[in-house]
Design an enzyme around this catalytic site. Structure first.
Site, PDB file in Angstrom:
ATOM      1  N   ASN A 182      -4.386   2.204   6.989  1.00 26.81           N
ATOM      2  CA  ASN A 182      -3.025   2.918   5.823  1.00 26.81           C
ATOM      3  C   ASN A 182      -3.640   3.206   4.296  1.00 26.81           C
ATOM      4  O   ASN A 182      -3.794   2.382   3.584  1.00 26.81           O
ATOM      5  CB  ASN A 182      -1.672   1.284   5.614  1.00 26.81           C
TER       6      ASN A 182
ATOM      7  N   GLN B   2     -12.245   0.414  -0.719  1.00 29.58           N
ATOM      8  CA  GLN B   2     -12.799   1.600  -1.489  1.00 29.58           C
ATOM      9  C   GLN B   2     -13.298   1.280  -2.875  1.00 29.58           C
ATOM     10  O   GLN B   2     -14.759   1.482  -3.674  1.00 29.58           O
ATOM     11  CB  GLN B   2     -11.759   2.488  -1.678  1.00 29.58           C
TER      12      GLN B   2
ATOM     13  N   ASP C 237      -6.627  -7.701  10.183  1.00 30.28           N
ATOM     14  CA  ASP C 237      -5.274  -8.874   9.871  1.00 30.28           C
ATOM     15  C   ASP C 237      -3.715  -8.617  10.662  1.00 30.28           C
ATOM     16  O   ASP C 237      -3.129  -8.850  11.359  1.00 30.28           O
ATOM     17  CB  ASP C 237      -4.713  -9.124   8.381  1.00 30.28           C
TER      18      ASP C 237
ATOM     19  N   GLY D 221      -2.577   3.486  -3.791  1.00 33.42           N
ATOM     20  CA  GLY D 221      -3.636   4.171  -4.962  1.00 33.42           C
ATOM     21  C   GLY D 221      -4.812   4.725  -4.934  1.00 33.42           C
ATOM     22  O   GLY D 221      -5.474   4.332  -4.084  1.00 33.42           O
TER      23      GLY D 221
ATOM     24  N   CYS E 102      -9.371  -2.451   3.137  1.00 30.36           N
ATOM     25  CA  CYS E 102      -8.614  -0.633   2.340  1.00 30.36           C
ATOM     26  C   CYS E 102      -8.887  -0.699   1.372  1.00 30.36           C
ATOM     27  O   CYS E 102      -9.863  -0.270   1.055  1.00 30.36           O
ATOM     28  CB  CYS E 102      -7.213  -1.527   3.154  1.00 30.36           C
ATOM     29  N   LEU E 103      -8.468  -1.582   0.445  1.00 32.92           N
ATOM     30  CA  LEU E 103      -8.494  -0.467  -0.960  1.00 32.92           C
ATOM     31  C   LEU E 103      -9.537  -1.416  -1.841  1.00 32.92           C
ATOM     32  O   LEU E 103     -11.068  -0.805  -2.527  1.00 32.92           O
ATOM     33  CB  LEU E 103      -7.131  -0.596  -2.226  1.00 32.92           C
TER      34      LEU E 103
ATOM     35  N   GLY F  22      -4.879   6.923   1.896  1.00 32.73           N
ATOM     36  CA  GLY F  22      -4.998   8.292   1.518  1.00 32.73           C
ATOM     37  C   GLY F  22      -6.066   8.497   0.770  1.00 32.73           C
ATOM     38  O   GLY F  22      -6.288   9.942   0.387  1.00 32.73           O
ATOM     39  N   TYR F  23      -7.251   7.268   0.281  1.00 23.98           N
ATOM     40  CA  TYR F  23      -8.358   7.831   0.495  1.00 23.98           C
ATOM     41  C   TYR F  23      -9.765   7.040   0.460  1.00 23.98           C
ATOM     42  O   TYR F  23      -9.411   6.270   1.481  1.00 23.98           O
ATOM     43  CB  TYR F  23      -8.218   7.267  -1.598  1.00 23.98           C
TER      44      TYR F  23
ATOM     45  N   GLY G 233      -4.643  -2.390  -1.410  1.00 24.68           N
ATOM     46  CA  GLY G 233      -3.596  -2.611  -1.840  1.00 24.68           C
ATOM     47  C   GLY G 233      -3.031  -0.924  -2.467  1.00 24.68           C
ATOM     48  O   GLY G 233      -3.617   0.172  -1.413  1.00 24.68           O
TER      49      GLY G 233
ATOM     50  N   HIS H  32      -7.558  -2.215   8.308  1.00 26.09           N
ATOM     51  CA  HIS H  32      -6.774  -3.914   8.050  1.00 26.09           C
ATOM     52  C   HIS H  32      -7.237  -4.515   9.555  1.00 26.09           C
ATOM     53  O   HIS H  32      -6.686  -4.656  10.262  1.00 26.09           O
ATOM     54  CB  HIS H  32      -4.934  -3.649   7.684  1.00 26.09           C
TER      55      HIS H  32
ATOM     56  N   SER I 245       1.068  -1.189  -0.099  1.00 24.02           N
ATOM     57  CA  SER I 245      -0.152  -0.193  -0.017  1.00 24.02           C
ATOM     58  C   SER I 245       0.751   1.268  -0.295  1.00 24.02           C
ATOM     59  O   SER I 245       0.053   2.106  -0.330  1.00 24.02           O
ATOM     60  CB  SER I 245      -0.798   0.148   1.668  1.00 24.02           C
TER      61      SER I 245
END
Length: 357
Positions: A289, A251, A333, A222, A247-248, A291-292, A220, A331, A46
């Site tokens: 972790n 999203q 995990d 970005g 996380c990603l 940023g979006y 992941g 997360h 990430s």
């Protein structure tokens, strides 16, 4: 040690000592507030393309070992620390922090005021930065930094390129790799899941042909809107297979259901983020972790918010009202961080079992 400069997009320059690989790099400057877990953080995909600042004053005090990798080939651009431990000690240690950075070809800088760097990022948001050898051509380096366009779709360089199995005797789970942490595989394997890890751009048809009991959408790097093929895949499989996104993956699942995402000012990166489960009022301390984030405004009818962040009330989890699918921004995990929310993997097991009935 040679001198090295950290040049920020706003013109601020920090001078420190060289650490790790002898490279000049440019990336997005972010910070992590964790007190430990530097090995797991650096090897977390990430952080692809980012210059990672550790706010804790000393890093590397227990070295690096073979067990705490979250990926074998880390893709973060560089690391920034106030002090790199010169005499690390731990019974599991195989190499020092500096040796690890050199082995993984990651440059770093030590001896800088990481609190000041963090304050700048908190006040002005994430920004571009360059880590370079100290030279007389600072103005030229600054102009190069200003002209640099950071790459998009970092998932492409973080994901596996070919599918591979992690066999077991239990539920069959397809893990879509957007830059997965090994700890996700460990949590699923602990529950005896028979895993197949597939690339980020695997089609819905390919996944359905595997006849899995469930699909895991991993973390992941970005912007999630850079991965439209994954959004389309999720649209096609939801309702047909239970889904758990992290996380990603959270999203992307939200985007597939009509939600919107936005870039946060400086993101959540650390292991002490308090999250509240709306249904029960339960508070979990979580590892994060990102940023979006998913916007709570105009959330689609089909989604309900399940978790929120205590400090800024941002969306930390959603569940589909009609399909067997849910996702969380944090997360569960951990690795590193608290295991308060590891029960969510058990919820995923129950979701798959109930769907088969």
């Amino acid at each position: 040690m040679s001198k090295r400069l950290l040049i920020l997009e706003d013109g601020t320059i920090f001078e420190g000592e060289s650490l790790g690989a002898n490279l000049d790099v440019t990336g997005e400057l972010v910070f992590n507030t964790g007190m430990t877990g530097y090995q797991e953080s650096i090897t977390d995909q990430s952080y692809n393309g980012q210059i990672l600042t550790f706010t804790y004053p000393i890093v590397g005090n227990y070295g690096v070992n073979r067990d705490d990798y979250e990926s074998i080939h880390p893709t973060c651009k560089a690391v920034v620390v106030h002090e790199a431990a010169c005499r690390p000690s731990n019974w599991r240690m195989q190499m020092s922090f500096d040796e690890f950075l050199k082995a993984k070809n990651i440059p770093g800088i030590t001896g800088v005021d990481t609190r000041a760097i963090t304050k700048i990022v908190r006040e002005h948001g994430t920004m571009k930065a360059s880590l370079v050898q100290a030279r007389d051509e600072v103005e030229h380096q600054m102009s190069q930094l200003q002209a640099t366009v950071l790459p998009t779709n970092q998932v492409e360089t973080s994901s596996t390129t070919t599918a591979y199995p992690s066999p077991n005797t239990g539920r069959k789970v397809v893990v879509v790799d957007f830059g997965l942490k090994h700890s996700i595989l460990r949590e699923l394997s602990k529950r005896e899941c028979n895993l197949t890890v597939v690339p980020y751009n695997t089609s819905a048809q390919e996944i359905l042909e595997m006849e899995p009991d469930g699909v895991m959408l991993t973390n992941g790097p970005g912007d999630p809107t850079d991965v439209p093929e994954a959004i389309e895949m999720i649209k096609e499989i939801q309702g047909k297979i239970p889904i758990f996104g992290i996380c990603l993956g959270h999203q992307l699942f939200s985007l597939a259901n009509g939600a919107k995402t936005y870039k946060m000012k400086f993101g959540h990166r650390g292991f002490n983020h308090a999250v509240r489960e709306i249904a029960t009022g339960r508070i979990d301390f979580t590892s994060q972790n990102h940023g979006y984030a998913v916007s709570s405004e105009n959330l689609p009818e089909d989604l309900m918010i399940t978790h929120v962040e205590i400090n800024d009330d941002s969306v930390e989890g959603v569940r589909h009202k009609h399909f067997p699918a849910f996702s969380v921004q944090f997360h569960p995990d951990a690795a590193p961080g608290p295991h308060d929310a590891s029960y969510l993997f058990d919820d995923f097991m129950d979701l798959m079992d109930n769907f088969k009935k």
